[in-house]
Design an enzyme around this catalytic site. Structure first.
Site, PDB file in Angstrom:
ATOM      1  N   THR A 156      74.571   3.647  57.626  1.00 26.37           N
ATOM      2  CA  THR A 156      74.456   2.436  56.824  1.00 26.37           C
ATOM      3  C   THR A 156      75.351   1.417  57.376  1.00 26.37           C
ATOM      4  OG1 THR A 156      75.645   3.661  55.349  1.00 26.37           O
ATOM      5  CG2 THR A 156      73.585   4.009  54.804  1.00 26.37           C
ATOM      6  N   GLU A 213      80.161  12.057  51.054  1.00 23.54           N
ATOM      7  CA  GLU A 213      80.715  13.226  51.783  1.00 23.54           C
ATOM      8  C   GLU A 213      82.269  12.513  52.079  1.00 23.54           C
ATOM      9  OE1 GLU A 213      80.460  16.488  52.839  1.00 23.54           O
ATOM     10  OE2 GLU A 213      82.614  15.940  53.126  1.00 23.54           O
ATOM     11  N   LEU A 233      84.805  13.930  54.060  1.00 21.05           N
ATOM     12  CA  LEU A 233      85.569  14.692  55.095  1.00 21.05           C
ATOM     13  C   LEU A 233      85.953  13.247  55.886  1.00 21.05           C
ATOM     14  CD1 LEU A 233      83.778  14.121  58.134  1.00 21.05           C
ATOM     15  CD2 LEU A 233      82.641  15.823  57.100  1.00 21.05           C
ATOM     16  N   CYS A 258      83.981   3.527  58.352  1.00 20.13           N
ATOM     17  CA  CYS A 258      83.921   3.527  57.210  1.00 20.13           C
ATOM     18  C   CYS A 258      84.560   2.774  56.309  1.00 20.13           C
ATOM     19  CB  CYS A 258      83.485   4.993  56.482  1.00 20.13           C
ATOM     20  SG  CYS A 258      82.168   5.739  57.054  1.00 20.13           S
ATOM     21  N   LYS A 318      83.735  -1.138  56.210  1.00 21.21           N
ATOM     22  CA  LYS A 318      82.384  -1.366  55.975  1.00 21.21           C
ATOM     23  C   LYS A 318      82.024  -0.974  54.318  1.00 21.21           C
ATOM     24  CE  LYS A 318      79.519   2.666  56.922  1.00 21.21           C
ATOM     25  NZ  LYS A 318      79.335   3.392  55.140  1.00 21.21           N
TER      26      LYS A 318
HETATM   27  P1  NAD Z   1      75.924   7.935  62.950  1.00 25.97           P
HETATM   28  O1  NAD Z   1      75.603   6.767  63.215  1.00 25.97           O
HETATM   29  O2  NAD Z   1      76.979   8.839  63.725  1.00 25.97           O
HETATM   30  O3  NAD Z   1      74.683   8.857  62.528  1.00 25.97           O
HETATM   31  C1  NAD Z   1      73.529   8.560  62.066  1.00 25.97           C
HETATM   32  C2  NAD Z   1      72.362   9.240  62.578  1.00 25.97           C
HETATM   33  O4  NAD Z   1      71.206   8.690  61.844  1.00 25.97           O
HETATM   34  C3  NAD Z   1      72.004   8.599  64.028  1.00 25.97           C
HETATM   35  O5  NAD Z   1      72.007   9.452  65.155  1.00 25.97           O
HETATM   36  C4  NAD Z   1      70.618   7.986  63.807  1.00 25.97           C
HETATM   37  O6  NAD Z   1      69.814   8.050  65.011  1.00 25.97           O
HETATM   38  C5  NAD Z   1      70.174   8.618  62.859  1.00 25.97           C
HETATM   39  N1  NAD Z   1      68.992   7.969  62.238  1.00 25.97           N
HETATM   40  C6  NAD Z   1      68.936   6.579  61.741  1.00 25.97           C
HETATM   41  N2  NAD Z   1      67.690   6.278  61.196  1.00 25.97           N
HETATM   42  C7  NAD Z   1      67.040   7.607  61.224  1.00 25.97           C
HETATM   43  C8  NAD Z   1      65.611   7.914  60.942  1.00 25.97           C
HETATM   44  N3  NAD Z   1      64.985   7.057  60.338  1.00 25.97           N
HETATM   45  N4  NAD Z   1      65.452   8.805  61.320  1.00 25.97           N
HETATM   46  C9  NAD Z   1      66.072  10.125  61.631  1.00 25.97           C
HETATM   47  N5  NAD Z   1      67.376   9.774  61.912  1.00 25.97           N
HETATM   48  C10 NAD Z   1      67.782   8.472  61.783  1.00 25.97           C
HETATM   49  O7  NAD Z   1      76.779   8.012  61.368  1.00 25.97           O
HETATM   50  P2  NAD Z   1      77.478   8.946  60.670  1.00 25.97           P
HETATM   51  O8  NAD Z   1      79.139   8.536  60.938  1.00 25.97           O
HETATM   52  O9  NAD Z   1      77.406  10.242  60.470  1.00 25.97           O
HETATM   53  O10 NAD Z   1      77.585   8.229  59.284  1.00 25.97           O
HETATM   54  C11 NAD Z   1      76.380   8.559  58.360  1.00 25.97           C
HETATM   55  C12 NAD Z   1      76.517   8.039  56.905  1.00 25.97           C
HETATM   56  O11 NAD Z   1      77.736   8.963  56.351  1.00 25.97           O
HETATM   57  C13 NAD Z   1      77.134   6.730  56.729  1.00 25.97           C
HETATM   58  O12 NAD Z   1      76.414   6.101  55.436  1.00 25.97           O
HETATM   59  C14 NAD Z   1      78.493   6.829  56.383  1.00 25.97           C
HETATM   60  O13 NAD Z   1      79.070   5.798  55.637  1.00 25.97           O
HETATM   61  C15 NAD Z   1      78.637   8.201  55.708  1.00 25.97           C
HETATM   62  N6  NAD Z   1      79.768   8.740  56.175  1.00 25.97           N
HETATM   63  C16 NAD Z   1      80.469   9.029  57.310  1.00 25.97           C
HETATM   64  C17 NAD Z   1      81.694   9.620  57.481  1.00 25.97           C
HETATM   65  C18 NAD Z   1      82.195   9.782  58.904  1.00 25.97           C
HETATM   66  O14 NAD Z   1      83.290  10.426  58.910  1.00 25.97           O
HETATM   67  N7  NAD Z   1      81.657   9.467  59.833  1.00 25.97           N
HETATM   68  C19 NAD Z   1      82.354  10.042  56.430  1.00 25.97           C
HETATM   69  C20 NAD Z   1      81.875  10.038  55.258  1.00 25.97           C
HETATM   70  C21 NAD Z   1      80.623   9.254  55.082  1.00 25.97           C
HETATM   71  C1  UGA Z   2      87.990   8.251  55.704  1.00 23.75           C
HETATM   72  C2  UGA Z   2      88.394   9.079  54.535  1.00 23.75           C
HETATM   73  O1  UGA Z   2      89.693   9.641  54.504  1.00 23.75           O
HETATM   74  C3  UGA Z   2      87.461  10.119  54.358  1.00 23.75           C
HETATM   75  O2  UGA Z   2      87.783  10.703  53.003  1.00 23.75           O
HETATM   76  C4  UGA Z   2      86.089   9.463  54.279  1.00 23.75           C
HETATM   77  O3  UGA Z   2      85.056  10.455  54.103  1.00 23.75           O
HETATM   78  C5  UGA Z   2      85.645   8.690  55.504  1.00 23.75           C
HETATM   79  O4  UGA Z   2      86.536   7.849  55.864  1.00 23.75           O
HETATM   80  C6  UGA Z   2      84.351   8.245  55.507  1.00 23.75           C
HETATM   81  O5  UGA Z   2      83.880   7.856  54.393  1.00 23.75           O
HETATM   82  O6  UGA Z   2      84.020   7.935  56.565  1.00 23.75           O
HETATM   83  P1  UGA Z   2      88.107   8.704  58.359  1.00 23.75           P
HETATM   84  O7  UGA Z   2      87.850   7.212  58.440  1.00 23.75           O
HETATM   85  O8  UGA Z   2      87.569   9.484  59.304  1.00 23.75           O
HETATM   86  O9  UGA Z   2      88.062   9.133  56.991  1.00 23.75           O
HETATM   87  O10 UGA Z   2      89.727   9.022  58.922  1.00 23.75           O
HETATM   88  P2  UGA Z   2      91.231   8.583  57.853  1.00 23.75           P
HETATM   89  O11 UGA Z   2      92.169   9.732  58.162  1.00 23.75           O
HETATM   90  O12 UGA Z   2      90.982   8.279  56.404  1.00 23.75           O
HETATM   91  O13 UGA Z   2      91.922   7.509  58.707  1.00 23.75           O
HETATM   92  C7  UGA Z   2      91.272   6.003  58.502  1.00 23.75           C
HETATM   93  C8  UGA Z   2      91.903   5.017  59.310  1.00 23.75           C
HETATM   94  O14 UGA Z   2      93.348   5.003  58.722  1.00 23.75           O
HETATM   95  C9  UGA Z   2      92.610   5.594  60.878  1.00 23.75           C
HETATM   96  O15 UGA Z   2      92.491   4.608  61.853  1.00 23.75           O
HETATM   97  C10 UGA Z   2      93.919   5.914  60.487  1.00 23.75           C
HETATM   98  O16 UGA Z   2      94.671   6.035  61.841  1.00 23.75           O
HETATM   99  C11 UGA Z   2      94.481   5.069  59.560  1.00 23.75           C
HETATM  100  N1  UGA Z   2      95.559   5.675  58.742  1.00 23.75           N
HETATM  101  C12 UGA Z   2      95.286   6.593  57.823  1.00 23.75           C
HETATM  102  C13 UGA Z   2      96.841   4.886  58.867  1.00 23.75           C
HETATM  103  O17 UGA Z   2      96.935   3.957  59.462  1.00 23.75           O
HETATM  104  N2  UGA Z   2      97.769   5.468  57.964  1.00 23.75           N
HETATM  105  C14 UGA Z   2      97.541   6.413  57.278  1.00 23.75           C
HETATM  106  O18 UGA Z   2      98.612   6.925  56.461  1.00 23.75           O
HETATM  107  C15 UGA Z   2      96.342   7.163  57.133  1.00 23.75           C
END
Ligand code: NAD
Ligand code: UGA
Length: 454
Positions: free
Chosen positions: A91, A159, A161, A278, A281
């Site tokens: 997204t 999520e 993580l 994230c 965004k």
């Molecule tokens: P990503 O781009 O790694 O994975 C998304 C996948 O969805 C891609 O592989 C894409 O090909 C697939 N996709 C898109 N449209 C599709 C469709 N119509 N049918 C089947 N597959 C399709 O993204 P991500 O990092 O896994 O993030 C996914 C969501 O989770 C986002 O909304 C993000 O904000 C949220 N999120 C991510 C993290 C993280 O650590 N990356 C943590 C928490 C929440």
């Molecule tokens: C973050 C959140 O921590 C997760 O809870 C959430 O699920 C995720 O975004 C998401 O929605 O994608 P992530 O981005 O994977 O996780 O990693 P973080 O450990 O949060 O670090 C984010 C950024 O902040 C990194 O660039 C890190 O180096 C920076 N950071 C973090 C700092 O500069 N200082 C800190 O003290 C902590």
């Protein structure tokens, strides 16, 4: 009933989350699907060359793949056969039209909702795993429940993580959040999802850590949680500049602030600013939501978190410029680390990418090294000339005028810095933007050392 699971989207969220769900629910079949054939092939690769790097992930996948965890491109079949559909598609920030640069681009998500409605052969529980704007579940429900035969329950299960610690975060989450409707069918759906997280015979998340709310609170909580974390990073980075100007030390300040139990020690590490797919965004999405509801002062408040972050990266280049005699042209700078944080190969929104572009504008000869992110980095910077990629940090630093450390990979602290010093042009500079190296030892070796917030 309500047993088998499919996850649409096999990315950073879908892959690790479903691997752990499968491991903790050996009596459920879990299928992860994606339209990206290359990604699915990598998840299925014989030698476990998985599409993402995450510590501990391979071990979990080895235990369950082919037993009760499957990866497939046949989205239609998987959707038909399951009872619970997680939607974990991307997204990203929308880059066109209304809300460009701030709102979420919901096209992948909506395509998924329509496919579920088209292919379903019975009612299902649909779980939003992706991070979405508040009230998206209402739109999803509206699309799904146009179906004349079946009913769908839409739950929000964001999520939390973090990359680099995904497996640990999934195995022992601080909390699992489930937002659901409060009618009878909604409550039944919530109970079914609680069962998934409880794991077989209650082996996984303790019930008191599974928090339930209404759907809108769950959707908003995810955006708010990321905004709070991002804000802490921007707050400490705002103090870092002041430390540099006054002789205070940001790590000392953070240690003492964090000792207050009301504040706590985490997310107070000054550095090059936050990256990752994230934070930016989701804060932008929050800004857009505030504006949409006429809350302009709140929107401005959250905008500052992003502005501060961008400023931090510009400041790194300004300080290098000043320290390197106000000219960077044709100087060699070795960038140590390109991933947005340690223990991941992910480079989305990495501060290193932004800084690399600013340095190339100054005609720097940039040599970048990273243990896991070279492939992604090469793709990110494919449009600019003058960047060399080196697996070996010693090769990257050879003949360089400066080492610019951007990612806190643990191995950088254990390098032979005397050897690096000998191979560099003098005066040799190390700018450690993560404050993770032994500055006193480096100075003793002969380096000029810069840190953030010192
Ligand atoms: P990503 O781009 O790694 O994975 C998304 C996948 O969805 C891609 O592989 C894409 O090909 C697939 N996709 C898109 N449209 C599709 C469709 N119509 N049918 C089947 N597959 C399709 O993204 P991500 O990092 O896994 O993030 C996914 C969501 O989770 C986002 O909304 C993000 O904000 C949220 N999120 C991510 C993290 C993280 O650590 N990356 C943590 C928490 C929440
Ligand atoms: C973050 C959140 O921590 C997760 O809870 C959430 O699920 C995720 O975004 C998401 O929605 O994608 P992530 O981005 O994977 O996780 O990693 P973080 O450990 O949060 O670090 C984010 C950024 O902040 C990194 O660039 C890190 O180096 C920076 N950071 C973090 C700092 O500069 N200082 C800190 O003290 C902590």
């Amino acid at each position: 009933m309500n047993r088998d699971i499919v996850c649409i989207g096999a990315g950073y969220i879908g892959g690790p989350t479903m691997a752990v769900i499968a491991a903790k629910n050996p009596d459920r079949r879990v299928v992860v699907v994606d339209i990206d054939k290359k990604r699915i092939a990598a998840w299925n690769s014989k030698n476990y060359a998985l599409p993402i790097y995450e510590p501990g992930l391979v071990d979990v996948v080895k235990k369950v793949r082919g037993k009760n965890l499957f990866f497939s491109t046949d989205v239609r079949k998987a959707v038909r056969e399951c009872d619970i559909v997680f939607v974990g598609v991307n997204t990203p920030t929308k880059m066109f039209g209304r809300g460009a640069g701030r709102a979420s681009d919901l096209q992948y998500w909506e395509a998924t909702a329509r496919n579920i409605a088209k292919w379903a052969n019975r009612g299902k529980i649909v779980v939003e795993k992706s991070t979405l704007p508040v009230r998206t579940a209402a739109a999803m429900s509206a699309i799904l429940n146009t179906h004349d035969k079946f009913r769908f329950q839409v739950l929000s299960n964001p999520e939390f993580l973090a990359e680099g610690t995904a497996i640990r975060d999934l195995l022992e989450p601080d909390r699992v959040l489930i937002g659901g409707p409060s009618d009878e069918a909604g409550e039944e759906a919530v109970r079914a999802l609680i069962d998934v997280y409880a794991g077989k015979d209650g082996c996984w998340v303790p019930r008191e850590r599974i928090l339930t709310t209404n759907v809108w609170s769950a959707e908003l909580t995810k955006l708010a949680a990321n905004a709070f974390l991002a804000q802490r990073v921007s707050s400490i980075n705002a103090i870092a500049g002041l430390c540099e100007a006054t002789g205070a030390d940001v790590d000392e300040v953070a240690r003492v602030i964090g000792a207050d139990r009301r504040i706590g020690p985490r997310f107070l590490k000054a550095g090059p600013g936050f990256g990752g797919s994230c934070f930016k965004k989701d804060v932008l999405n929050l800004v857009y939501l505030c504006e949409s509801f006429g809350l302009h002062t709140a929107a401005e408040y959250w905008t500052q978190v992003i502005k501060m972050n961008d400023h931090q990266q510009e400041r790194i280049v300004s300080r290098l410029f000043k320290e390197m005699f106000n000219t960077l042209a044709n100087k060699k700078i070795a960038m140590f680390g390109f991933a947005f944080k340690a223990d991941t190969g992910d480079t989305r929104e990495t501060p290193a990418g932004y800084v690399a572009r600013l340095l190339c504008e100054e005609h720097v000869k940039l040599s970048v090294t990273d243990p896991k992110a070279i492939e992604n980095g090469r793709r990110d910077l494919a449009d600019i000339d003058g960047v060399a990629w080196e697996r070996d940090p010693y090769a990257a630093a050879k003949d360089a005028d400066a080492v610019l450390l951007m990612t806190d990979w643990a191995e950088y602290a254990t390098l032979d810095w005397e050897r690096i010093y000998r191979s560099m042009r003098k005066p040799a500079l190390v700018f450690d933007t993560r404050n993770c190296l032994d500055a006193a030892a480096l100075r003793k070796t002969g380096f000029k050392v810069l840190n953030v917030g010192k």
